[in-house]
Design an enzyme around this catalytic site. Structure first.
Site, PDB file in Angstrom:
ATOM      1  N   TYR A   1      23.495  41.363 -35.687  1.00  0.00           N
ATOM      2  CA  TYR A   1      22.655  40.488 -34.867  1.00  0.00           C
ATOM      3  C   TYR A   1      22.946  40.686 -33.372  1.00  0.00           C
ATOM      4  CZ  TYR A   1      20.080  36.213 -33.699  1.00  0.00           C
ATOM      5  OH  TYR A   1      19.177  35.323 -33.199  1.00  0.00           O
TER       6      TYR A   1
ATOM      7  N   LYS B   1      15.098  42.651 -32.842  1.00  0.00           N
ATOM      8  CA  LYS B   1      15.660  43.976 -32.557  1.00  0.00           C
ATOM      9  C   LYS B   1      14.745  44.920 -31.754  1.00  0.00           C
ATOM     10  CE  LYS B   1      19.681  43.709 -34.261  1.00  0.00           C
ATOM     11  NZ  LYS B   1      20.258  42.974 -33.161  1.00  0.00           N
TER      12      LYS B   1
ATOM     13  N   HIS C   1      24.197  32.928 -25.823  1.00  0.00           N
ATOM     14  CA  HIS C   1      24.449  32.177 -27.059  1.00  0.00           C
ATOM     15  C   HIS C   1      25.592  32.821 -27.826  1.00  0.00           C
ATOM     16  CE1 HIS C   1      20.299  30.024 -27.458  1.00  0.00           C
ATOM     17  NE2 HIS C   1      20.911  29.782 -26.317  1.00  0.00           N
TER      18      HIS C   1
ATOM     19  N   TYR D   1      17.203  29.960 -37.614  1.00  0.00           N
ATOM     20  CA  TYR D   1      16.337  30.696 -38.542  1.00  0.00           C
ATOM     21  C   TYR D   1      16.331  29.892 -39.835  1.00  0.00           C
ATOM     22  CZ  TYR D   1      16.679  34.876 -35.573  1.00  0.00           C
ATOM     23  OH  TYR D   1      16.616  35.763 -34.526  1.00  0.00           O
TER      24      TYR D   1
ATOM     25  N   PRO E   1       9.960  41.119 -36.581  1.00  0.00           N
ATOM     26  CA  PRO E   1      10.720  40.482 -35.499  1.00  0.00           C
ATOM     27  C   PRO E   1      11.914  39.619 -35.934  1.00  0.00           C
ATOM     28  CG  PRO E   1       8.562  39.462 -35.747  1.00  0.00           C
ATOM     29  CD  PRO E   1       8.575  40.654 -36.647  1.00  0.00           C
TER      30      PRO E   1
HETATM   31  P1  FAD Z   1       5.681  48.165 -25.250  1.00  0.00           P
HETATM   32  O1  FAD Z   1       6.363  46.976 -24.709  1.00  0.00           O
HETATM   33  O2  FAD Z   1       4.597  47.965 -26.245  1.00  0.00           O
HETATM   34  O3  FAD Z   1       5.140  49.004 -24.015  1.00  0.00           O
HETATM   35  C1  FAD Z   1       4.217  50.088 -24.164  1.00  0.00           C
HETATM   36  C2  FAD Z   1       3.337  50.140 -22.949  1.00  0.00           C
HETATM   37  O4  FAD Z   1       2.493  51.291 -23.029  1.00  0.00           O
HETATM   38  C3  FAD Z   1       2.402  48.943 -22.850  1.00  0.00           C
HETATM   39  O5  FAD Z   1       2.555  48.320 -21.596  1.00  0.00           O
HETATM   40  C4  FAD Z   1       1.016  49.524 -23.050  1.00  0.00           C
HETATM   41  O6  FAD Z   1       0.042  48.815 -22.305  1.00  0.00           O
HETATM   42  C5  FAD Z   1       1.207  50.953 -22.568  1.00  0.00           C
HETATM   43  N1  FAD Z   1       0.249  51.933 -23.127  1.00  0.00           N
HETATM   44  C6  FAD Z   1      -0.188  52.038 -24.407  1.00  0.00           C
HETATM   45  N2  FAD Z   1      -1.074  53.054 -24.527  1.00  0.00           N
HETATM   46  C7  FAD Z   1      -1.190  53.621 -23.299  1.00  0.00           C
HETATM   47  C8  FAD Z   1      -1.968  54.701 -22.776  1.00  0.00           C
HETATM   48  N3  FAD Z   1      -2.771  55.403 -23.563  1.00  0.00           N
HETATM   49  N4  FAD Z   1      -1.864  55.001 -21.462  1.00  0.00           N
HETATM   50  C9  FAD Z   1      -1.029  54.299 -20.647  1.00  0.00           C
HETATM   51  N5  FAD Z   1      -0.271  53.262 -21.096  1.00  0.00           N
HETATM   52  C10 FAD Z   1      -0.353  52.920 -22.396  1.00  0.00           C
HETATM   53  N6  FAD Z   1      12.135  42.521 -29.727  1.00  0.00           N
HETATM   54  C11 FAD Z   1      13.418  42.118 -29.451  1.00  0.00           C
HETATM   55  O7  FAD Z   1      14.267  42.979 -29.146  1.00  0.00           O
HETATM   56  N7  FAD Z   1      13.812  40.808 -29.486  1.00  0.00           N
HETATM   57  C12 FAD Z   1      12.949  39.833 -29.838  1.00  0.00           C
HETATM   58  O8  FAD Z   1      13.319  38.658 -29.811  1.00  0.00           O
HETATM   59  C13 FAD Z   1      11.606  40.204 -30.193  1.00  0.00           C
HETATM   60  N8  FAD Z   1      10.689  39.279 -30.539  1.00  0.00           N
HETATM   61  C14 FAD Z   1       9.384  39.643 -30.685  1.00  0.00           C
HETATM   62  C15 FAD Z   1       8.477  38.654 -30.951  1.00  0.00           C
HETATM   63  C16 FAD Z   1       7.123  38.972 -31.092  1.00  0.00           C
HETATM   64  C17 FAD Z   1       6.150  37.885 -31.398  1.00  0.00           C
HETATM   65  C18 FAD Z   1       6.684  40.341 -30.930  1.00  0.00           C
HETATM   66  C19 FAD Z   1       5.220  40.705 -31.031  1.00  0.00           C
HETATM   67  C20 FAD Z   1       7.601  41.340 -30.660  1.00  0.00           C
HETATM   68  C21 FAD Z   1       8.946  41.011 -30.551  1.00  0.00           C
HETATM   69  N9  FAD Z   1       9.906  41.985 -30.276  1.00  0.00           N
HETATM   70  C22 FAD Z   1      11.216  41.604 -30.077  1.00  0.00           C
HETATM   71  C23 FAD Z   1       9.519  43.396 -30.150  1.00  0.00           C
HETATM   72  C24 FAD Z   1       9.378  43.886 -28.703  1.00  0.00           C
HETATM   73  O9  FAD Z   1       8.478  43.066 -28.005  1.00  0.00           O
HETATM   74  C25 FAD Z   1       8.930  45.358 -28.671  1.00  0.00           C
HETATM   75  O10 FAD Z   1       9.744  46.086 -29.558  1.00  0.00           O
HETATM   76  C26 FAD Z   1       9.022  45.970 -27.262  1.00  0.00           C
HETATM   77  O11 FAD Z   1       7.961  45.522 -26.465  1.00  0.00           O
HETATM   78  C27 FAD Z   1       8.987  47.511 -27.308  1.00  0.00           C
HETATM   79  O12 FAD Z   1       8.979  48.048 -26.006  1.00  0.00           O
HETATM   80  P2  FAD Z   1       8.271  49.424 -25.672  1.00  0.00           P
HETATM   81  O13 FAD Z   1       8.518  49.666 -24.229  1.00  0.00           O
HETATM   82  O14 FAD Z   1       8.655  50.449 -26.656  1.00  0.00           O
HETATM   83  O15 FAD Z   1       6.727  49.167 -25.955  1.00  0.00           O
HETATM   84  C1  DHB Z   2      12.874  35.359 -30.421  1.00  0.00           C
HETATM   85  C2  DHB Z   2      12.118  36.221 -31.187  1.00  0.00           C
HETATM   86  C3  DHB Z   2      12.668  36.758 -32.329  1.00  0.00           C
HETATM   87  O1  DHB Z   2      11.956  37.607 -33.087  1.00  0.00           O
HETATM   88  C4  DHB Z   2      13.954  36.438 -32.734  1.00  0.00           C
HETATM   89  O2  DHB Z   2      14.450  36.963 -33.872  1.00  0.00           O
HETATM   90  C5  DHB Z   2      14.698  35.581 -31.961  1.00  0.00           C
HETATM   91  C6  DHB Z   2      14.153  35.044 -30.793  1.00  0.00           C
HETATM   92  C7  DHB Z   2      12.276  34.786 -29.195  1.00  0.00           C
HETATM   93  O3  DHB Z   2      11.129  35.108 -28.886  1.00  0.00           O
HETATM   94  O4  DHB Z   2      12.943  33.973 -28.541  1.00  0.00           O
END
Ligand code: FAD
Ligand code: DHB
Length: 392
Positions: free
Chosen positions: A386, A298, A74, A203, A294
């Site tokens: 962004y 980021k 995009h 948005y 969210p």
């Molecule tokens: P996680 O993905 O949470 O991975 C951590 C892992 O550790 C998990 O698999 C968990 O099961 C495991 N774990 C936990 N405890 C233990 C344990 N004790 N032993 C073994 N394993 C364990 N981010 C963006 O950049 N862009 C977006 O558009 C965006 N939209 C979002 C929309 C929603 C609705 C949500 C909820 C989040 C969004 N995010 C977005 C945020 C993004 O999903 C997270 O920031 C991302 O998953 C972080 O990655 P991570 O690897 O740090 O943690």
């Molecule tokens: C999506 C999630 C977000 O939080 C955002 O800012 C943009 C897109 C998504 O899930 O597509």
């Protein structure tokens, strides 16, 4: 049972999986412990917006075959305020950078496959219970797997285990300050089998609350809507979701297509930070150390950005016996994290309903929105944050 490796990684999310691939490329052994099943982590619906930096890293790791085919680039974003819509173009404001829409669960699938193809061990359903010896040269992670107790001894522990993980619990409380905002609203997110009604994300602020139109493919739409913190999905039958989205996203000459919804969930919104992400041989990355609301997409991108620093620091230690990058790890990450915290907080306050219509705060929101259309400098600020800051 006792095992050993060089870097013990807790968590097979985007952070843990990219760290393992970067280390493996440098010949540094690691094992990933993940408490959920493979099927569970591969189907956990979350983010969708990838910054250019994130896409570049996945390409560099040779795990982008599907992303290159299915990811949707995009070059701009729509911002809307009570039905008045404007577009922020990325190309001319950021020197040609863009964002890519590709579901987090697809990223996770691709990264898991790449790890397994390269012989990296991922233990699914392995529950890390506690960490010992982080001030020694050989810390251990104690975990449960297949009903048995295990000890993994390593040189370093990477806590990539998300907000609820155990990594952060093992940072001594007197080594960091904690900052937290709990927002008085949540997001109801849906996935629906319907072609997106917009070519780029929207948005939208509306007197009735925030909404966001995103997508996953030419046939799947992803939308979010601001709800109360104590709301439940049962309060949101499909017709009500579409009706509300259609009002909040609406603008003259445009209509929202509805379709069957196949996933619905509610996510609370918080900003969370600690100002130190390491102690001894324990290093935190991603959601384990910080959460952004969210709005702005980021979280996943920040997790991957931390890992770039961590992988370089560990590589420098193994290859050159130089610990300077390990020492500066937190400070190196925090510059970007604070920027992302600021941007996510700004976007959250700009687009969510939090003050009565016509109040001072609400009129400031409107003024900030109008300013984006008036000032190229302000539009550039939004665009560059962004798509993701390049050097920081
Ligand atoms: P996680 O993905 O949470 O991975 C951590 C892992 O550790 C998990 O698999 C968990 O099961 C495991 N774990 C936990 N405890 C233990 C344990 N004790 N032993 C073994 N394993 C364990 N981010 C963006 O950049 N862009 C977006 O558009 C965006 N939209 C979002 C929309 C929603 C609705 C949500 C909820 C989040 C969004 N995010 C977005 C945020 C993004 O999903 C997270 O920031 C991302 O998953 C972080 O990655 P991570 O690897 O740090 O943690
Ligand atoms: C999506 C999630 C977000 O939080 C955002 O800012 C943009 C897109 C998504 O899930 O597509």
């Amino acid at each position: 049972m006792k095992h050993s490796t060089k870097v013990g990684i807790i968590g097979a999310g985007p952070a843990g999986l990219t760290l393992a691939l970067l280390l493996q490329r440098k010949g540094i052994d690691c094992i990933i412990l993940e408490n959920r099943s493979r099927q569970y982590v591969e189907s956990r619906v979350r983010a969708g917006l990838l910054e250019q930096n994130t896409v570049d890293l996945i390409r560099e790791l040779g795990a982008s075959e599907r992303l290159d085919k299915e990811g949707l680039e995009h070059h701009g974003v729509y911002l809307s305020f009570n039905g008045v819509r404007q577009r922020v173009p990325f190309k001319e404001l950021t020197g040609g950078r863009c964002i890519t829409i590709y579901g987090q669960q697809e990223v996770v699938k691709d990264l898991i496959q790449a790890n397994l193809d390269r012989g990296i061990e991922i233990l699914f359903e392995a529950h890390a219970k506690h960490i010992e010896g982080i001030k020694t040269d050989n810390p251990s992670i104690f975990y449960q797997h297949n009903g048995e107790e295990h000890e993994l001894t390593c040189d370093f522990v990477a806590g990539c285990d998300g907000y609820h993980g155990i990594g952060r619990q093992h940072l001594p409380k007197d080594t960091y300050n904690e900052f937290r905002i709990e927002y008085p609203f949540s997001w109801l997110g849906i996935l629906a089998n319907v072609a997106p009604s917009s070519d780029e994300l929207i948005y939208a602020y509306h007197e009735r609350g925030f909404s966001l139109h995103s997508l996953r493919s030419e046939t799947v739409s992803r939308l979010y809507i601001q709800v109360e913190n104590d709301d439940t999905v049962d309060n949101w039958p499909d017709e009500k979701v579409w009706e509300e989205l259609s009002i909040r996203l609406g603008t003259e000459g445009w209509s929202l297509q509805s379709g069957p919804i196949f996933e619905k969930s509610i996510t609370p919104m918080r900003s969370f930070m600690i100002d130190n992400m390491q102690h001894g041989r324990l290093f935190l990355a991603g959601d384990a150390a910080h959460i952004v609301p969210p709005t702005g997409g980021k979280g996943l991108n920040l997790a991957v950005a931390d890992i770039r620093f961590l992988a370089s620091a560990l590589t420098n230690w193994y290859e050159n016996q130089d610990d300077s990058l390990l020492q500066s790890y937190s400070q190196d990450c925090l510059r970007r994290i604070w920027r992302a915290q600021d941007f996510s907080n700004f976007m959250t306050y700009l687009f969510h309903k939090q003050a009565p219509h016509g109040s001072f705060e609400n009129l400031l929101q409107k003024s900030k929105f109008d300013y984006i259309g008036i000032s190229k400098a302000q539009a550039t600020t939004i665009a560059e944050n962004y798509v993701g800051l390049k050097e920081i």
